[in-house]
Design an enzyme around this catalytic site. Structure first.
Site, PDB file in Angstrom:
ATOM      1  N   ASN A   9     -30.803 -14.282  48.169  1.00  0.00           N
ATOM      2  CA  ASN A   9     -31.706 -13.241  47.669  1.00  0.00           C
ATOM      3  C   ASN A   9     -32.364 -13.773  46.402  1.00  0.00           C
ATOM      4  OD1 ASN A   9     -32.916 -10.981  46.602  1.00  0.00           O
ATOM      5  ND2 ASN A   9     -31.005  -9.875  46.179  1.00  0.00           N
ATOM      6  N   LYS A  11     -34.695 -12.444  44.668  1.00  0.00           N
ATOM      7  CA  LYS A  11     -35.129 -11.415  43.704  1.00  0.00           C
ATOM      8  C   LYS A  11     -36.555 -11.706  43.225  1.00  0.00           C
ATOM      9  CE  LYS A  11     -30.312 -10.667  42.734  1.00  0.00           C
ATOM     10  NZ  LYS A  11     -29.298 -10.091  41.860  1.00  0.00           N
ATOM     11  N   HIS A  95     -30.823  -2.469  48.302  1.00  0.00           N
ATOM     12  CA  HIS A  95     -30.173  -3.319  47.299  1.00  0.00           C
ATOM     13  C   HIS A  95     -29.903  -2.510  46.030  1.00  0.00           C
ATOM     14  CE1 HIS A  95     -29.563  -6.445  44.278  1.00  0.00           C
ATOM     15  NE2 HIS A  95     -29.165  -7.186  45.295  1.00  0.00           N
ATOM     16  N   GLU A  97     -30.242  -3.124  43.004  1.00  0.00           N
ATOM     17  CA  GLU A  97     -31.290  -3.156  41.960  1.00  0.00           C
ATOM     18  C   GLU A  97     -32.419  -2.192  42.306  1.00  0.00           C
ATOM     19  OE1 GLU A  97     -31.710  -7.394  41.832  1.00  0.00           O
ATOM     20  OE2 GLU A  97     -29.814  -7.560  40.746  1.00  0.00           O
ATOM     21  N   GLU A 167     -21.826  -5.108  48.138  1.00  0.00           N
ATOM     22  CA  GLU A 167     -22.141  -5.713  46.846  1.00  0.00           C
ATOM     23  C   GLU A 167     -21.680  -4.795  45.724  1.00  0.00           C
ATOM     24  OE1 GLU A 167     -25.407  -8.888  47.165  1.00  0.00           O
ATOM     25  OE2 GLU A 167     -26.381  -6.976  46.770  1.00  0.00           O
ATOM     26  N   GLY A 173     -24.737 -10.553  39.334  1.00  0.00           N
ATOM     27  CA  GLY A 173     -25.355 -11.220  38.198  1.00  0.00           C
ATOM     28  C   GLY A 173     -24.472 -11.261  36.956  1.00  0.00           C
ATOM     29  N   SER A 213     -22.095 -12.504  42.485  1.00  0.00           N
ATOM     30  CA  SER A 213     -21.625 -13.727  41.837  1.00  0.00           C
ATOM     31  C   SER A 213     -20.910 -14.697  42.780  1.00  0.00           C
ATOM     32  CB  SER A 213     -20.738 -13.384  40.632  1.00  0.00           C
ATOM     33  OG  SER A 213     -21.488 -12.642  39.668  1.00  0.00           O
TER      34      SER A 213
HETATM   35  P1  PGA Z   1     -25.754 -12.595  42.288  1.00  0.00           P
HETATM   36  O1  PGA Z   1     -26.665 -11.515  43.076  1.00  0.00           O
HETATM   37  O2  PGA Z   1     -25.262 -13.578  43.325  1.00  0.00           O
HETATM   38  O3  PGA Z   1     -26.696 -13.243  41.308  1.00  0.00           O
HETATM   39  O4  PGA Z   1     -24.646 -11.857  41.651  1.00  0.00           O
HETATM   40  C1  PGA Z   1     -26.298 -11.026  44.332  1.00  0.00           C
HETATM   41  C2  PGA Z   1     -27.297 -10.010  44.834  1.00  0.00           C
HETATM   42  O5  PGA Z   1     -27.822  -9.231  44.018  1.00  0.00           O
HETATM   43  O6  PGA Z   1     -27.598  -9.932  46.033  1.00  0.00           O
END
Ligand code: PGA
Length: 250
Positions: A9, A11, A95, A97, A167, A173, A213
């Site tokens: 992803n 982003k 997602h 976010e 998630e 993140g 992560s």
């Molecule tokens: P990350 O993000 O691996 O940077 O923690 C995962 C995601 O948001 O899909």
């Protein structure tokens, strides 16, 4: 029976030129790799370029979000028809976010999932609890509610391509990966919920990815869990060597 899926992803990172530069390095690193399915979610302005550059390879690309309607006066939105028209076959839905910063709701996740199914897009539906919810002991309830809401009024036979991504918001993140045991427990809850709100066959065939992560040094212990069928990777998918190392976990 469930082919592992490693998804990146991106982003709000990578212009078309940066995306192509990534692929020029990444694709040779995974040539001939068939154990896992590999999928990338570039930002919308890079999606067409990534679809073109990956055509004829084993790598697929999808959109990070979409509207549920075919067209209309919805400034800033992209429809499933538009995604299908450029050869996009996958879409990320719900997602955290989007839920956190852009008002995504369980109701809209359900509308988007129905639209994805209708337009033959493979949906990757994201669910996950916040830290406060976990600390209050509400993880199971939150996951069951989110999954049940996403699947509301959708017949089991329409979920052939469904993918779920667990998630935990506190792991995204932050560098705080869920331990394999914590992730496995959540995946088991989600699989039970799939059996209850759809049927046992759906629970058996649906891939559930872990995200939050995931890095080259922790993916193997996550993938060793029987209910973890892949990973949704943010930060570590942005660098070709790192994403290739994730795809080659062992
Ligand atoms: P990350 O993000 O691996 O940077 O923690 C995962 C995601 O948001 O899909």
């Amino acid at each position: 029976m469930r082919k592992p899926l490693i998804a990146g992803n991106w982003k709000m990172f990578k212009t078309p030129a940066e995306s192509i530069a990534f692929l020029n390095e990444f694709l040779p690193l995974i040539t001939g790799h068939e154990r896992d399915e590999v999928l990338l979610f570039p930002t919308i302005t890079s999606l067409a370029a990534v679809l073109q550059a990956t055509a004829g390879t084993t790598v697929h690309a999808g959109a990070q979000n979409m509207h549920w309607l075919d067209e209309g006066p919805y400034t800033g939105e992209t429809s499933p028809v538009m995604l299908a028209a450029i050869g996009c076959g996958h879409v990320l839905i719900g997602h955290s976010e989007q839920r956190l910063y852009f008002g995504e709701t369980d109701e809209r996740v359900n509308l988007k999932l129905k639209a994805a199914i209708h337009h033959n897009l493979t949906p990757i539906v994201c669910v996950g609890e916040h830290l406060a919810q976990r600390e209050a002991g509400h993880t199971e309830t939150v996951l069951r509610i989110q999954l049940r809401a996403a699947l509301r009024d959708i017949s089991s036979h329409l979920t052939q391509n469904l993918v779920i991504a667990y998630e935990p918001v506190w792991a995204i993140g932050t560098g705080k990966t869920a331990t394999p045991e914590i992730a496995a427990e959540a995946h088991t809850i989600l699989r039970h919920e799939l059996a209850q709100c759809c049927d046992p066959a759906v629970a058996q065939r649906t891939r559930i990815l872990y995200g939050g992560s995931v890095k080259p040094d922790n993916i193997a212990s996550l993938m060793a869990q029987p209910d973890i069928d892949g990973a949704l990777v943010g930060g570590a998918s942005l660098i070709p060597a790192s994403f290739a190392a994730l795809v080659h976990y062992s």
